[in-house]
Design a protein around this motif. Structure first.
Motif, mmCIF file in Angstrom:
data_model
loop_
_atom_site.group_PDB
_atom_site.id
_atom_site.type_symbol
_atom_site.label_atom_id
_atom_site.label_comp_id
_atom_site.label_asym_id
_atom_site.label_seq_id
_atom_site.Cartn_x
_atom_site.Cartn_y
_atom_site.Cartn_z
ATOM 1 N N LYS A 1 25.899 -50.706 50.151
ATOM 2 C CA LYS A 1 27.174 -50.309 50.732
ATOM 3 C C LYS A 1 26.968 -49.251 51.824
ATOM 4 C CE LYS A 1 30.916 -47.697 49.077
ATOM 5 N NZ LYS A 1 31.457 -47.128 47.834
ATOM 6 N N HIS A 2 26.006 -48.349 51.593
ATOM 7 C CA HIS A 2 25.787 -47.286 52.568
ATOM 8 C C HIS A 2 24.728 -47.650 53.604
ATOM 9 C CE1 HIS A 2 28.384 -44.251 50.732
ATOM 10 N NE2 HIS A 2 28.099 -44.895 49.614
ATOM 11 N N ASN A 3 24.327 -48.928 53.599
ATOM 12 C CA ASN A 3 23.424 -49.395 54.641
ATOM 13 C C ASN A 3 22.067 -48.729 54.657
ATOM 14 O OD1 ASN A 3 23.734 -51.387 56.520
ATOM 15 N ND2 ASN A 3 25.568 -50.382 57.344
ATOM 16 N N LEU A 4 21.602 -48.288 53.495
ATOM 17 C CA LEU A 4 20.288 -47.655 53.441
ATOM 18 C C LEU A 4 19.231 -48.737 53.334
ATOM 19 C CD1 LEU A 4 21.034 -44.856 50.854
ATOM 20 C CD2 LEU A 4 20.882 -44.636 53.321
ATOM 21 N N SER A 5 18.154 -48.571 54.100
ATOM 22 C CA SER A 5 17.105 -49.560 53.945
ATOM 23 C C SER A 5 15.982 -48.977 53.101
ATOM 24 C CB SER A 5 16.667 -50.040 55.324
ATOM 25 O OG SER A 5 15.303 -49.930 55.475
ATOM 26 N N VAL A 6 15.733 -49.636 52.000
ATOM 27 C CA VAL A 6 14.778 -49.155 51.008
ATOM 28 C C VAL A 6 13.448 -49.867 51.217
ATOM 29 C CG1 VAL A 6 14.250 -49.272 48.548
ATOM 30 C CG2 VAL A 6 16.521 -48.567 49.313
ATOM 31 N N ASP A 7 12.349 -49.118 51.139
ATOM 32 C CA ASP A 7 11.043 -49.741 51.355
ATOM 33 C C ASP A 7 10.308 -50.044 50.068
ATOM 34 O OD1 ASP A 7 10.913 -49.772 54.232
ATOM 35 O OD2 ASP A 7 11.098 -47.618 54.029
ATOM 36 N N LEU A 8 10.085 -49.030 49.268
ATOM 37 C CA LEU A 8 9.338 -49.230 48.035
ATOM 38 C C LEU A 8 10.256 -48.996 46.851
ATOM 39 C CD1 LEU A 8 6.041 -47.210 48.696
ATOM 40 C CD2 LEU A 8 6.655 -49.512 49.429
ATOM 41 N N VAL A 9 10.035 -49.753 45.819
ATOM 42 C CA VAL A 9 10.815 -49.564 44.604
ATOM 43 C C VAL A 9 9.863 -49.609 43.417
ATOM 44 C CG1 VAL A 9 12.688 -50.430 43.167
ATOM 45 C CG2 VAL A 9 12.751 -50.795 45.625
ATOM 46 N N THR A 10 9.982 -48.663 42.505
ATOM 47 C CA THR A 10 9.267 -48.796 41.234
ATOM 48 C C THR A 10 10.273 -48.575 40.117
ATOM 49 O OG1 THR A 10 8.664 -46.465 41.191
ATOM 50 C CG2 THR A 10 7.036 -47.979 42.079
ATOM 51 N N THR A 11 10.060 -49.247 39.018
ATOM 52 C CA THR A 11 10.988 -49.081 37.906
ATOM 53 C C THR A 11 10.216 -48.778 36.632
ATOM 54 O OG1 THR A 11 10.874 -51.418 37.357
ATOM 55 C CG2 THR A 11 12.641 -50.742 38.812
ATOM 56 N N SER A 12 10.859 -48.033 35.752
ATOM 57 C CA SER A 12 10.318 -47.861 34.411
ATOM 58 C C SER A 12 11.498 -48.064 33.470
ATOM 59 C CB SER A 12 9.723 -46.468 34.252
ATOM 60 O OG SER A 12 10.770 -45.531 34.253
ATOM 61 N N GLU A 13 11.283 -47.849 32.181
ATOM 62 C CA GLU A 13 12.372 -48.105 31.234
ATOM 63 C C GLU A 13 13.638 -47.326 31.571
ATOM 64 O OE1 GLU A 13 13.004 -50.326 28.928
ATOM 65 O OE2 GLU A 13 11.595 -50.198 27.307
ATOM 66 N N ILE A 14 13.469 -46.064 31.936
ATOM 67 C CA ILE A 14 14.677 -45.256 32.113
ATOM 68 C C ILE A 14 14.905 -44.769 33.534
ATOM 69 C CG2 ILE A 14 14.716 -44.438 29.712
ATOM 70 C CD1 ILE A 14 13.660 -41.711 31.143
ATOM 71 N N ALA A 15 14.085 -45.184 34.461
ATOM 72 C CA ALA A 15 14.255 -44.655 35.811
ATOM 73 C C ALA A 15 13.886 -45.677 36.881
ATOM 74 C CB ALA A 15 13.394 -43.406 35.997
ATOM 75 N N VAL A 16 14.495 -45.493 38.032
ATOM 76 C CA VAL A 16 14.136 -46.290 39.198
ATOM 77 C C VAL A 16 13.869 -45.308 40.331
ATOM 78 C CG1 VAL A 16 14.899 -48.020 40.846
ATOM 79 C CG2 VAL A 16 15.788 -48.057 38.534
ATOM 80 N N SER A 17 12.762 -45.488 41.017
ATOM 81 C CA SER A 17 12.506 -44.671 42.203
ATOM 82 C C SER A 17 12.468 -45.579 43.410
ATOM 83 C CB SER A 17 11.155 -43.959 42.110
ATOM 84 O OG SER A 17 11.139 -43.115 40.999
ATOM 85 N N PHE A 18 12.952 -45.057 44.521
ATOM 86 C CA PHE A 18 12.818 -45.823 45.763
ATOM 87 C C PHE A 18 12.619 -44.871 46.923
ATOM 88 C CE2 PHE A 18 17.159 -44.878 46.965
ATOM 89 C CZ PHE A 18 17.855 -44.869 45.761
ATOM 90 N N THR A 19 12.051 -45.413 48.008
ATOM 91 C CA THR A 19 11.812 -44.568 49.175
ATOM 92 C C THR A 19 12.698 -45.006 50.321
ATOM 93 O OG1 THR A 19 10.112 -45.976 50.139
ATOM 94 C CG2 THR A 19 9.388 -44.330 48.554
ATOM 95 N N LEU A 20 13.036 -44.015 51.138
ATOM 96 C CA LEU A 20 13.838 -44.269 52.330
ATOM 97 C C LEU A 20 13.106 -43.682 53.522
ATOM 98 C CD1 LEU A 20 17.175 -42.899 50.878
ATOM 99 C CD2 LEU A 20 16.646 -45.299 51.265
ATOM 100 N N ASP A 21 13.173 -44.394 54.622
ATOM 101 C CA ASP A 21 12.606 -43.903 55.862
ATOM 102 C C ASP A 21 13.549 -42.826 56.368
ATOM 103 O OD1 ASP A 21 10.859 -43.845 57.919
ATOM 104 O OD2 ASP A 21 11.715 -45.557 58.974
ATOM 105 N N ASN A 22 13.007 -41.670 56.682
ATOM 106 C CA ASN A 22 13.909 -40.570 56.991
ATOM 107 C C ASN A 22 13.509 -39.766 58.225
ATOM 108 O OD1 ASN A 22 16.169 -38.920 56.237
ATOM 109 N ND2 ASN A 22 14.692 -37.351 55.671
ATOM 110 N N PRO A 23 13.234 -40.437 59.352
ATOM 111 C CA PRO A 23 12.857 -39.657 60.523
ATOM 112 C C PRO A 23 14.056 -38.873 61.042
ATOM 113 C CG PRO A 23 13.134 -41.948 61.111
ATOM 114 C CD PRO A 23 13.366 -41.844 59.644
#
Ligand code: ASP
Ligand code: MG
Length: 450
Positions: free
Chosen positions: A337-359
């Motif tokens: 919805k917020h138009n963020l482009s996500v590059d990497l995603v990792t998931t575990s049982e209780i968490a999700v991490s993702f990276t955003l390009d932020n220049p």
């Protein structure tokens, strides 16, 4: 022309920075009869000045100061050309438009005016470069790309409309190519109402590839100030060396993951029409360069290492995620919805991490309070910055034995976060602390390439 290799040649900003640089480009065009279309960037520094005018509030005097700088760059070239009257008159007309737009009251608020202003850099450099060619005895004509490069109306980041471009290019450009070199503008387009648009910073490479596709060219040359695409950024390690060849897939991965040599969208048209792309230095054309094509002679497991700076890592956690349905979906709905482009995603049982390009000046504002608030309504959110994204680009990276162990063994002294294989076999990425990223690339380069 029947037997020659139809080539679209693009010259970047440093290649057309002044008369001297332009003359080197003209020699390249004169020596290769296959080059029938030339795409130029604005002279180095000009687009930055125009962007500053278009985006920053300032006094009229400050505006005049920036306009004078643009004029200085263009007048120096005109002077070296011997001030031919017809060119001088056309340049004056463009500079009058520039002044008018630069002082327009609505400039900061209207994308349409901004793009009209930004387009003038390429419109001036293409005018001057076609005269450089003419003076060298090459029959050349300045061609207004807006007659063919149809886009949508997304000012500042317009998307090309391929079918219209192909139709217009074939009817307006092709018939002329037999006896004239057409010198046209990169980065610039027009929507269906004829309003000037731009393709986003660095978009001239993309223009060249789009025109090559539309004209069914065999080759698209990208002339810049480096002797091709390197194994890694030579500013990080002096051991970096130019690559003789690259596949489309590898080049696209490199561009997406931060290699600055090519605009990321450039490979798409080349891939669709199987057009060979060449990257070389207009200052030293004799040194050769990199050929980017479908089938390379070698497909090594490791081809290059890229680094993208200023990454942000977002971790969302919920104690309820264990067996919870729809958590990922809710998170990614908000991201979309917020138009963020996500590059990497990792998931575990209780968490999700993702990276955003932020220049600077980009996505940073988009990961705004609103986005965070929406996420915080149903999970804990942690935002960490200070990371760089390192990507190893190569082939068969997920299947070949030992490919990743060699990577990790060489850099086991560093703390890696979010290790990810791409969704294709051509990349492997991870985050590292920005303070160590240069060292990580250097060590990795030694292990994989030296
Ligand atoms: N002149 C434009 C820019 O500086 C486009 C380009 O050079 O590719 O972004
Ligand atoms: Mg450029």
């Amino acid at each position: 022309m029947e037997n020659s290799v139809l080539t679209v040649a693009k010259f970047g900003g440093t290649s057309v920075a002044n008369h001297d640089a332009m003359s080197k480009c003209a020699a390249i065009v004169a020596a290769d009869n296959g080059i029938r279309v030339v795409v130029v960037s604005a002279s180095a520094g000009v687009t930055n000045l125009l962007v500053e005018l278009a985006h920053t509030a300032m006094t009229p005097q400050q505006r005049d100061g920036l306009i004078e700088q643009v004029k200085g760059i263009q007048f120096a070239i005109l002077a070296d050309l011997g001030q031919p009257k017809d060119v001088a008159d056309k340049l004056d007309t463009l500079l009058m438009q520039l002044e008018e737009l630069a002082h327009h009251e609505e400039l900061l608020h209207q994308g349409e005016l901004k793009d009209a202003l930004l387009s003038l850099g390429e419109r001036m450099s293409s005018l001057l470069f076609s005269e450089v060619l003419n003076q060298r005895g090459v029959t050349a004509r300045n061609f207004d790309v807006r007659k063919v490069l149809r886009t949508d109306s997304e000012f500042g980041q317009a998307a090309p409309q391929l079918q219209s471009i192909a139709d217009a290019a074939q009817s307006l450009m092709t018939p002329e190519l037999a006896d004239t070199v057409l010198v046209t503008q990169g980065f610039v387009g027009a929507d269906d109402q004829g309003r000037t648009t731009t393709l986003g910073r660095g978009g001239s490479d993309f223009t060249a590839a789009l025109l090559a596709e539309a004209l069914h060219a065999d080759v698209c040359q990208i002339w810049t100030d480096v002797v091709g695409v390197y194994t890694t950024d030579p500013r990080i390690t002096a051991a970096a060396r130019p690559l003789p060849e690259l596949s489309f897939e590898e080049a696209a991965e490199m561009a997406n993951f931060g290699a600055k040599v090519l605009h990321p969208a450039t490979m798409e048209p080349a891939l669709r029409q199987d057009i060979k792309v060449f990257v070389g230095s207009s200052r030293e054309p004799e040194k050769g360069g990199t050929w980017i094509m479908k089938d390379c002679t070698h497909e090594p497991p490791y081809r290059a290492i890229t680094r993208r700076k200023e990454q942000v890592m977002v971790t969302v956690k919920t104690p309820q995620m264990v067996h919870a349905q729809g958590f990922l979906q809710s998170v990614f709905t908000i991201i979309a919805k917020h138009n963020l482009s996500v590059d990497l995603v990792t998931t575990s049982e209780i968490a999700v991490s993702f990276t955003l390009d932020n220049p600077a000046n980009s996505v940073s504002e988009r990961l705004n309070r609103e986005t965070l608030q929406e996420l915080r309504e149903f999970c804990e959110v942690e935002v960490e910055s200070g990371y760089d994204l390192i990507t190893v680009v190569g082939n068969n990276m997920h299947s070949a034995a030992g490919v990743s162990s060699k990577i990790f063994a060489s850099i086991n002294a560093f703390n890696l976060r979010m290790i990810c294989y791409g969704a294709n076999p051509h990349n492997m990425s991870f985050l590292v602390d920005e303070k160590t990223s240069g060292e990580v690339v250097t060590v990795l380069h030694r292990a994989l390439f030296e």
